[in-house]
Scaffold this motif. Sequence first.
Motif, PDB file in Angstrom:
ATOM      1  N   SER A   1       0.851  -1.189   0.000  1.00 52.84           N
ATOM      2  CA  SER A   1       0.000   0.000   0.000  1.00 52.84           C
ATOM      3  C   SER A   1       0.883   1.234   0.000  1.00 52.84           C
TER       4      SER A   1
ATOM      5  N   LEU B   1      -1.719  -1.023  -3.578  1.00 54.73           N
ATOM      6  CA  LEU B   1      -3.024  -0.412  -3.354  1.00 54.73           C
ATOM      7  C   LEU B   1      -2.874   1.068  -3.017  1.00 54.73           C
TER       8      LEU B   1
ATOM      9  N   LEU C   1      -4.653   2.532   1.521  1.00 57.11           N
ATOM     10  CA  LEU C   1      -5.289   1.581   2.438  1.00 57.11           C
ATOM     11  C   LEU C   1      -5.087   2.048   3.876  1.00 57.11           C
TER      12      LEU C   1
ATOM     13  N   GLN D   1      -4.299   0.978   7.101  1.00 59.15           N
ATOM     14  CA  GLN D   1      -3.733  -0.231   7.690  1.00 59.15           C
ATOM     15  C   GLN D   1      -3.844  -0.269   9.208  1.00 59.15           C
TER      16      GLN D   1
ATOM     17  N   LEU E   1     -11.643  -1.340  -1.240  1.00 48.98           N
ATOM     18  CA  LEU E   1     -10.424  -2.066  -0.868  1.00 48.98           C
ATOM     19  C   LEU E   1     -10.751  -3.233   0.049  1.00 48.98           C
TER      20      LEU E   1
END
Length: 1009
Positions: A10, A245, A248, A250, A271
């Motif tokens: 990401s 990605l 994102l 996280q 996502l």
Amino acid sequence: MSDETPRVFSIPAGNAFVDCLARGLRRRYAGDPLTLSRVLLLLPNRRAARSLSEAFLRLDEGRPQILPRMLPLGDLDPEELALEGGGSLGGVADLALAPALADSRRVALLAKLVGEWLSLQGTSLSAAGVIRLARDLARLIDEAETAEIDWARLDEIVPQELASHWQTSRSFLQIVTEAWPSIEQSEGHLGPAARRRLILEAQGRVWEQTLPDHPIIAAGSTGSIPAVQRLLAQLVTLPQGQIVLPGLDQGCSEDLWDAITQDPSHPQYGLAQLLRRLKLAPSDVALWPEALPESDIASLTNIAMRPAVKTDSWRDLALGLSERQERRWTKALEGLTWYDCQSPREEASLIALLLRGSLETKGKTAALVTPDRSLARRVAAELRRWDIEIDDSAGRALLQTPPMTLLRLLAKAVGEGLAPEALLSLLKHPFARAGYTRGELAALTRALERYLLRGPRPQPGLPGIRSALRRRIGERPSLPPEVAPALERLFDRLEQCLAPFLSLFDQQRLAFSPLLDALLRAAESLASGPDVLGAEQLWADEAGEAAADALLDMRAAAADLPDLAPRDLPALLDSLFEGQVLRPRYGLHPRLFIWGPLEARLQGADLLILGSLNEGSWPRLADPGPWLSRPMRAAMGLPPPERRIGQAAHDFLQALSAPEVVLTRAKKQEGAPTIPARWLSRLEAVTKIVGITESLRRPTARAAAWVAELDKPESLHPCGAPAPRPPIEARPRQLSVTRIETWMRNPYAIFAGSILRLEKLDEIGQDPGPAERGQLIHAVLENFVKAYPTALPDEPESALQEIVESSLAASGLDPALQRLWQPRLARLLAWFLETEIHRRPALLAVFAERSGALVIPAPAGEFRLTAKADRLELRRDGGLVLIDYKTGGLPKQGDVNQGLAPQLPLEGAIAAAGGFGEETLGALQALELWRLAGGADSGEAKLLTGGRNPSAESLAEQAKAGLVALVNAFDQPETPYLALPRPGAAPRFDDYRQLARVDEWSSESGDEA
């Protein structure tokens, strides 16, 4: 690549995605540049590929380099797939993909089906309406094919559970389930979404057949398309396959992530669906090399964006917030500015100023990010004041390019019967020539506007305009003698250019092809002059080439378009070319941009301005569309409308995390209050909870000040009331009785009209109103009285009706308007005839529209007073009665007695002096006003003299004495022509109010004008 190597990465919000991706790839393959060339990058679209190429160039400061291969997932071609598979498509059976059906052809075929369905239902729509329905249907087909929905499921919707209008919708959608598949098959084409799915599936088979021996990285995609999602799931199983990605979150806990997977409006929803397909949690995703961790503003925004079921956790923020975190969030908000503007115009001006200001910093880039095309156009227009052409990713609407505007204006002008506004717009187009040079046609167009098309609207078509010109020649003796023949020649040229096209408008319905062909021929003829060929002018340059290509595509599909009434052609053109754009290839500023939210997702700029942050604009409303209700969409398996809000929220969060961000919104749109975007409200709520709202909502009064200063002059000098004192020899020595009242109440109007000779222009093509109705009534009564001055005819009703019909025919008024006025005209004429029959026995003769004059000695020489009396009655007893017709309001008796309404008394003074001719000599007996309204009271005769009012002789002498005093006063050089010297006696209408700047000086002095 070992099994321990991360497969999914990401790039958190706050990083410029393409720049960070380029740095990471450059670092990974720094030792062997040729290895980088073997990397295959799968990007969301072609624009992302261009942006990544530019990022590599920035990274190497423009030096030549070998770039990785880049393929757009959204626009893959079988040829690109063949290259990736090494010859045929990976050894599997060759993929003989049918081409995608051209958009114009698809819309035409769907329109044909829509028209047939409407005919079966006993309903009809205009051709433009059918095209709009076809476009909506095409969008629904694409949405269903993208979501891989089987249209057979439509039959599973239980009919009895649906309202009647949804039953009709379900019947309409049988076009898609029954008719459309067979048409696609017979055409040998595919829909764009279905074709993309087949290509992506073929790519997956390529990888199954032969494992790639080079790195493949899919970057920037959120996997919102099911076929892309499956391909990405297959990609991570490849030995050298990876996914990167965008943005994102996280740091989500497991229960928060579960809530996100159930909330389509959440920015991480797409996502989340992809990671669930990959069987990964956010914590399993690695940070991309060279990427910075999630920014503080991104973490704060992620908290604000939590699903509704988790917003109760906001209450715990203040309790668990450390001093360090509060400082970090406060510092993060320093790069964020929020402007609430009063209107879209102010918002556009502010954004343009911010973009222009960014250029003062060397090398600084700036971009406006907005889905609002209206705002984008306003900002682009504002920037042109500094000769800046901004790079707009959405391009320019094809319909607004010069070639297409000429076609639209031509179709509109002919469709409206060459109505004045439409004809002038056409002739003022920069391409219009009609056999003249541009300068010659511009001069003729100005003459056409000034002398013919201002005022009452002519009859439709060139014959109506020619007829109006002949009437104006008689009505306006001041018309320059060279104007009429020049305009006649112009009409001849227009007839040559437009005759074949005009002739088609006599038909009720016509196929689109001949109409389009005639339109193009007429446009090329109209655009031709002695210095240029029409075809060369129309179809040259980028705009001409794009218009020609679009018209060729539409010409190929024209056979399937429904027949139309020729007058519907302008609306049909707008419908057919809606959404088509022209993207200029050069001449754009290299550091300023306008991006849509999707384009901004993978790009970055030093300054990002997020504009039009209002509900309904960004995000747009969650509309299920016209065809399927929410339950029907759910039953069909289509994604919920809120998913679009989630995608918009993700784009907003990505852009908000840039280092320097400006948020703008208009508090009012078209006069109505707006609602801030939900994301702003959430962000404000969270910052309020943690006590840092003042950092978010910093005072922004300076924004309004900037916009106000933009057009503010360097200095302001309020003017005083005008008091011109022209020399005596320039002052008028003749005025009509109707101008004397103006002279008394507003001398400046006499200065502007009679000395400067400035006349108010009529409106272009104005509909005939009270003034024209009054002229018609005066004409009818004048013709009747002149025809029968001493005795009435045996059948006065028939005689009057003949005169009415001849006067209407000579007026050139629209027959529909004549019918509209007929009841009012009939009532007042009935009253007039009754009054006439009653009065005639006592009269020797009646005179109509009699001209007269009175000469008054004055210090600067003789002054001549003129008049045209509506009606003079010479009575058998030797008396003379003056009558003035009024089709509007009557003057107040008090104003007449005080000399403020002197028109009729001054006519009496002229009559008393024999100024109307010897045959009208008689003792001035009465002054009357006839109100000819034609309303409920039909008519009214008001006697101004006698009884408690002064006699006619007294009023006439008083008015003459007042005029003498007025003339003597203005024959003195020091007497000024003031504007509204007595505000209480100001006239109701003032054509020169703006010229005199009354509003300026009256507000400065406190006067009420």
